[in-house]
Design an enzyme around this catalytic site. Structure first.
Site, PDB file in Angstrom:
ATOM      1  CG  ASP A   1      -2.097  -0.812   1.135  1.00 57.52           C
ATOM      2  OD1 ASP A   1      -2.447  -1.147   0.001  1.00 57.52           O
ATOM      3  OD2 ASP A   1      -2.701  -1.113   2.177  1.00 57.52           O
TER       4      ASP A   1
ATOM      5  CG  MET B   1      -8.539   6.796   6.446  1.00 51.44           C
ATOM      6  SD  MET B   1      -9.249   5.382   5.611  1.00 51.44           S
ATOM      7  CE  MET B   1      -9.816   4.423   6.997  1.00 51.44           C
TER       8      MET B   1
ATOM      9  CE  LYS C   1       1.215   7.646  -5.330  1.00 49.86           C
ATOM     10  NZ  LYS C   1       1.504   8.784  -4.522  1.00 49.86           N
TER      11      LYS C   1
HETATM   12  N1  SAH Z   1      -4.113  -0.123   9.121  1.00 54.17           N
HETATM   13  C1  SAH Z   1      -3.677   1.207   9.434  1.00 54.17           C
HETATM   14  C2  SAH Z   1      -4.732   2.236   9.134  1.00 54.17           C
HETATM   15  C3  SAH Z   1      -5.149   2.286   7.681  1.00 54.17           C
HETATM   16  S1  SAH Z   1      -6.278   3.570   7.321  1.00 54.17           S
HETATM   17  C4  SAH Z   1      -3.215   1.256  10.907  1.00 54.17           C
HETATM   18  O1  SAH Z   1      -3.447   0.319  11.666  1.00 54.17           O
HETATM   19  O2  SAH Z   1      -2.576   2.243  11.278  1.00 54.17           O
HETATM   20  C5  SAH Z   1      -5.196   4.871   6.813  1.00 54.17           C
HETATM   21  C6  SAH Z   1      -5.229   5.981   7.816  1.00 54.17           C
HETATM   22  O3  SAH Z   1      -4.451   5.626   8.960  1.00 54.17           O
HETATM   23  C7  SAH Z   1      -4.621   7.282   7.348  1.00 54.17           C
HETATM   24  O4  SAH Z   1      -5.535   8.035   6.584  1.00 54.17           O
HETATM   25  C8  SAH Z   1      -4.309   7.949   8.664  1.00 54.17           C
HETATM   26  O5  SAH Z   1      -5.459   8.478   9.266  1.00 54.17           O
HETATM   27  C9  SAH Z   1      -3.856   6.781   9.507  1.00 54.17           C
HETATM   28  N2  SAH Z   1      -2.393   6.596   9.505  1.00 54.17           N
HETATM   29  C10 SAH Z   1      -1.720   5.495   9.140  1.00 54.17           C
HETATM   30  N3  SAH Z   1      -0.388   5.658   9.328  1.00 54.17           N
HETATM   31  C11 SAH Z   1      -0.227   6.906   9.826  1.00 54.17           C
HETATM   32  C12 SAH Z   1       0.891   7.663  10.254  1.00 54.17           C
HETATM   33  N4  SAH Z   1       2.138   7.189  10.199  1.00 54.17           N
HETATM   34  N5  SAH Z   1       0.674   8.907  10.730  1.00 54.17           N
HETATM   35  C13 SAH Z   1      -0.575   9.392  10.824  1.00 54.17           C
HETATM   36  N6  SAH Z   1      -1.658   8.735  10.427  1.00 54.17           N
HETATM   37  C14 SAH Z   1      -1.508   7.498   9.950  1.00 54.17           C
END
Ligand code: SAH
Length: 261
Positions: free
Chosen positions: A35, A170, A57
């Site tokens: 991803d 998100m 993407k």
């Molecule tokens: N599976 C992931 C989340 C996926 S959804 C997890 O457990 O973290 C994607 C969202 O996760 C992004 O839009 C953001 O809101 C958040 N996110 C993921 N990594 C991030 C990071 N390093 N810093 C801030 N937000 C993050």
């Protein structure tokens, strides 16, 4: 011979937050399906013959539809490959990991899940924000700001009534409206809040403000996605509990191995 798919969490960004199991699997992958949020440094751990497929993407910035990602996983597994499906954070936290696992089951493909450190908890920690605290947060709620198309939007007034820490993933494109609705639903405008951009990465940025001022402070700081929105008293701990993370690169771990050899 049938292959296998591993749904693997890559952690929030700092490559050294990968689990030992994840690193081992990446290093022995035939195919790596990854991803947008997975660090380049982690991808470099794949062996040279490994096929790397970016499903985050396309060049025209349209995400690949979920059913095509599912088909890709099934296709390579049926060719007998070791397929590593690498996702940011934890694969089952808003990563559609559940949907992919279901597709694998439906197609009789063997699979395994390797949990990762979710940004919702580990990302906040890197910003100096403990998701719980005995004095001020005895619960936490992790919510998505972005629901599947066709679903009713979140009813933020319900979340306004919950105690504890609210972590929104998100949610950045709707930050103004979320804060407004939480206040309208009864959450105090003075509740400490923060936005954590690129948590645990070299370019991490944290903006703290109370709930009513958060959107304008974030706009001023020009901070966007990917980011965590955190609302609750623990957000005020940021200034006290921020730290500089040591060992942020896998390269540094190799040096350590040499040091202790
Ligand atoms: N599976 C992931 C989340 C996926 S959804 C997890 O457990 O973290 C994607 C969202 O996760 C992004 O839009 C953001 O809101 C958040 N996110 C993921 N990594 C991030 C990071 N390093 N810093 C801030 N937000 C993050």
């Amino acid at each position: 011979m049938n292959g296998k798919v591993w749904l693997v969490g890559a952690g929030p960004g700092d490559p050294t937050l990968l689990t030992v199991k994840a690193l081992h699997l990446i290093r022995s992958a035939d195919v790596l399906v990854f991803d947008r949020l997975v660090s380049a440094e982690i991808l470099r751990e794949a062996p040279s013959g490994c096929e790397k497929i970016n499903v985050g993407k396309l060049p025209n910035f349209h995400p690949i539809p979920q059913h095509e990602i599912n088909q890709t996983l099934v296709h390579y597994a049926q060719q007998g490959k070791r397929v590593i499906r690498l996702k940011g954070g934890d694969p089952y936290v808003f990563g559609r990991g559940g949907e992919e696992a279901e597709a694998l089951v439906e197609n009789g493909v063997e699979f395994e899940v390797v949990p990762g450190i979710s940004s919702a908890i580990g990302g906040l920690a890197y910003a100096g924000i403990p998701v719980t605290h005995r004095d001020c947060a005895s619960a936490f709620h992790v919510v998505t700001g972005h629901l599947k198309q066709g679903k009713e939007p979140q009813d933020w007034s319900l979340y306004a009534k919950l105690d504890g820490t609210l972590v929104i993933l998100m949610g950045m494109s709707q930050l103004d409206s979320i804060c407004e609705q939480l206040i309208a639903g009864g959450k105090s405008a003075n509740t400490p809040a923060a936005v954590v951009h690129c948590a645990s990465r070299d370019n991490q940025q944290v903006v703290c403000a109370n709930l009513s001022e958060l959107p304008s402070k974030v706009a001023q700081a020009k901070v966007g996605a990917p980011a965590l929105i955190v609302i609750g008293d623990v957000a005020a701990k940021h200034s006290l509990l921020s730290f500089n993370a040591s060992l942020r690169h896998i390269e540094e771990l190799y040096n350590l191995e040499r040091l202790f050899a």
